[in-house]
Design an enzyme around this catalytic site. Structure first.
Site, PDB file in Angstrom:
ATOM      1  CG  ASP A   1      -4.068   7.566   3.278  1.00 15.61           C
ATOM      2  OD1 ASP A   1      -3.194   7.077   4.019  1.00 15.61           O
ATOM      3  OD2 ASP A   1      -4.966   6.888   2.736  1.00 15.61           O
TER       4      ASP A   1
ATOM      5  CB  SER B   1      -1.845   2.331   2.524  1.00 16.94           C
ATOM      6  OG  SER B   1      -2.065   3.111   3.665  1.00 16.94           O
TER       7      SER B   1
ATOM      8  CG  ASP C   1      -1.351   6.308   1.031  1.00 19.11           C
ATOM      9  OD1 ASP C   1      -1.164   6.159   2.248  1.00 19.11           O
ATOM     10  OD2 ASP C   1      -2.465   6.198   0.496  1.00 19.11           O
TER      11      ASP C   1
ATOM     12  CG  ASP D   1      -0.050   6.076   5.569  1.00 14.64           C
ATOM     13  OD1 ASP D   1       0.030   7.266   5.185  1.00 14.64           O
ATOM     14  OD2 ASP D   1      -1.012   5.338   5.278  1.00 14.64           O
TER      15      ASP D   1
END
Length: 475
Positions: A270, A124, A268, A266
């Site tokens: 999400d 992340s 990833d 960010d």
């Protein structure tokens, strides 16, 4: 006992968002990743509780299991992708490799391609030296806790060994060439067809991460003029001075180009933080407020309530109460937000950090989709983000992070408990105190809200100092 398996004590592998650590150090090693691949392949071969899974009409399933694997742009992703695929194939399941793709894209493709599970290799918002692995079940939701416990046990005791298939039944790995196109089409379908982004200038900071191709392309195809930032990943620059952890670069680009909005993802993709036309940061609480009010106005908020977390600003409760919308609070972590949403039938929830979940569209936090919902609100109402955000006023909030060497129960630390009690007494209902450990990092987080920023900053620092005395990292 297998020689490739650690013989030491069995630490917990799964945290609040999968498994995470420094790449090439336990638990984030190739060896453990291979065992996790075997474990997920074994678990999806049954119903999660050790019983054979059934298909239509209760008949025994005969198709070869398929597990979709995606990743972000970290250098170590290649290593973990190979190890996971090897473990999965060794248990007779096939692997669908989609390469760098946002976490919510993996969740979407897992269910749309009818895969039995999905795997994301990502840490992340963490720096590139870290990596992680998180799992989705076939419906696109995070794995239930009981499945994770079974997998964890398998990693340590090798229960899958007795089920290894014959050489003729080993699985195969396939590259899914159109994964990017499928994800882009899915995101575009979440934007109202009667609206367009033509005439809007949008900065999109992809954090040199998993959204570096998807996000700019979606916005372009919907008509926006896109100013891309941090879209040249090299394996080591993910989240480095960019993205939602460092929005200053996107803000500078917005002011330089006179853009209408900046989108900061960010690593990833999400979660997302937005920057309005004046260069001011817009967090997840504010997005949740404006979207909740719009959805209720349109008759698309069936329960009349949203799910936030214990970290959400009290201003959210105040703003939504004025519109007859309730706020339920869940523990930190988008998986807990989603659990509360599914349990009580809510379709909107999120975190201050920018994880927003629109269950009518996707099963997990989705930064690109969230940005599109805000853009639909802006274009549909013909109002800039700076005006829309005024729906919510924030109480002053202070967060102090304290690196810790261990996570002892706070109730055992008398001085810390005393500082917390004293702060709550002084605020006397005019604010709140929340002290908790991070679920993904060795940090204690001290959060205070109140009417006076000077007061809550002083109180927060007092609690932080007490934690540092008992648990702080030397030096």
């Amino acid at each position: 006992m297998n020689s490739d398996r650690p013989q030491t004590a069995r630490p917990r592998l799964f945290g609040t968002d999968g498994i995470r650590g420094i790449a090439n150090q336990e638990p984030m090693t190739s060896e453990t990743s291979l065992r996790l691949g075997r474990a997920i392949a074994r678990v999806v071969g049954d119903d999660g509780a050790g019983r054979p899974a059934r298909g239509a009409l209760g008949r025994k399933r005969t198709h070869r299991r398929r597990i979709l694997v995606g990743k972000d742009t970290r250098l170590s992703g290649y290593m973990f992708e190979t190890a996971l695929a090897s473990g999965i194939c060794s248990m007779g399941a096939d692997v669908l490799l989609v390469g760098p793709l946002p976490t919510p894209g993996v969740a979407f493709l897992t269910r749309s391609m009818r895969a039995d599970a999905g795997v994301v290799i990502s840490a992340s918002h963490n720096p590139y030296q870290d990596n992680g692995i998180k799992f989705f079940s076939g419906d696109g939701f995070k794995l239930p806790d009981e499945w994770e416990r079974r997998m964890e046990a398998m990693v340590w005791d090798g229960a899958y060994d007795a089920h290894r298939p014959a050489a003729t039944e080993i699985g195969k790995a396939y590259r899914i060439a159109d994964a990017l196109g499928r994800t882009i089409a899915f995101l575009k379908s979440a934007f109202p067809s009667h609206l367009t982004l033509e005439g809007l200038k949008i900065v999109v900071d992809c954090a040199n991460g998993a959204g570096y191709r998807v996000a700019p392309e979606v916005l372009k195809e919907l008509g926006a003029e896109v100013i891309p930032v941090a879209v040249e990943p090299d394996g080591t620059n993910i989240n480095l001075d960019c993205g939602s952890v460092y929005p200053e670069k996107a803000r500078a680009a917005l002011l330089e180009h006179g853009a209408d909005l900046a989108v900061c993802l960010d690593g990833d993709a999400d979660r997302v933080l937005l920057i309005d036309e004046r260069g001011e940061l817009v967090d997840g609480d504010e997005v949740l407020a404006m979207c909740a009010v719009e959805m209720k106005r349109a008759g698309r908020l069936p329960t009349g309530a949203v799910v936030a977390t214990v970290m959400s600003n009290m201003g959210l409760d105040i703003a939504l109460r004025e519109h007859g919308i309730g706020v339920l609070r869940a523990a930190i972590g988008d998986r807990y937000v989603v659990e509360a949403m599914r349990r009580d039938g809510h379709n909107l929830g999120g975190e201050q950090s920018g994880h927003l979940v629109f269950l009518d569209h996707n099963t997990t936090g989705d930064g690109c989709l969230t940005a599109l919902q805000v853009l639909a609100l802006m274009t549909g109402r013909e109002k800039p983000l700076g005006e829309l955000r005024r729906i919510m006023g924030k109480l002053p909030q202070v967060i102090v992070n304290v690196p810790v060497r261990e996570k002892r129960p706070l109730s055992e630390l008398v001085q810390v408990r005393s500082r917390i009690d004293e702060s709550e007494h002084l605020l006397d209902g005019r604010g709140r105190v929340l002290v908790r450990y991070s679920g993904t990092e060795p940090l204690a987080r001290v959060m205070l809200e109140g009417e006076s920023e000077d007061e809550i900053r002083r109180l927060a620092q007092g609690i932080a100092d007490a934690i540092q005395t008992h648990l702080g990292v030397p030096g």
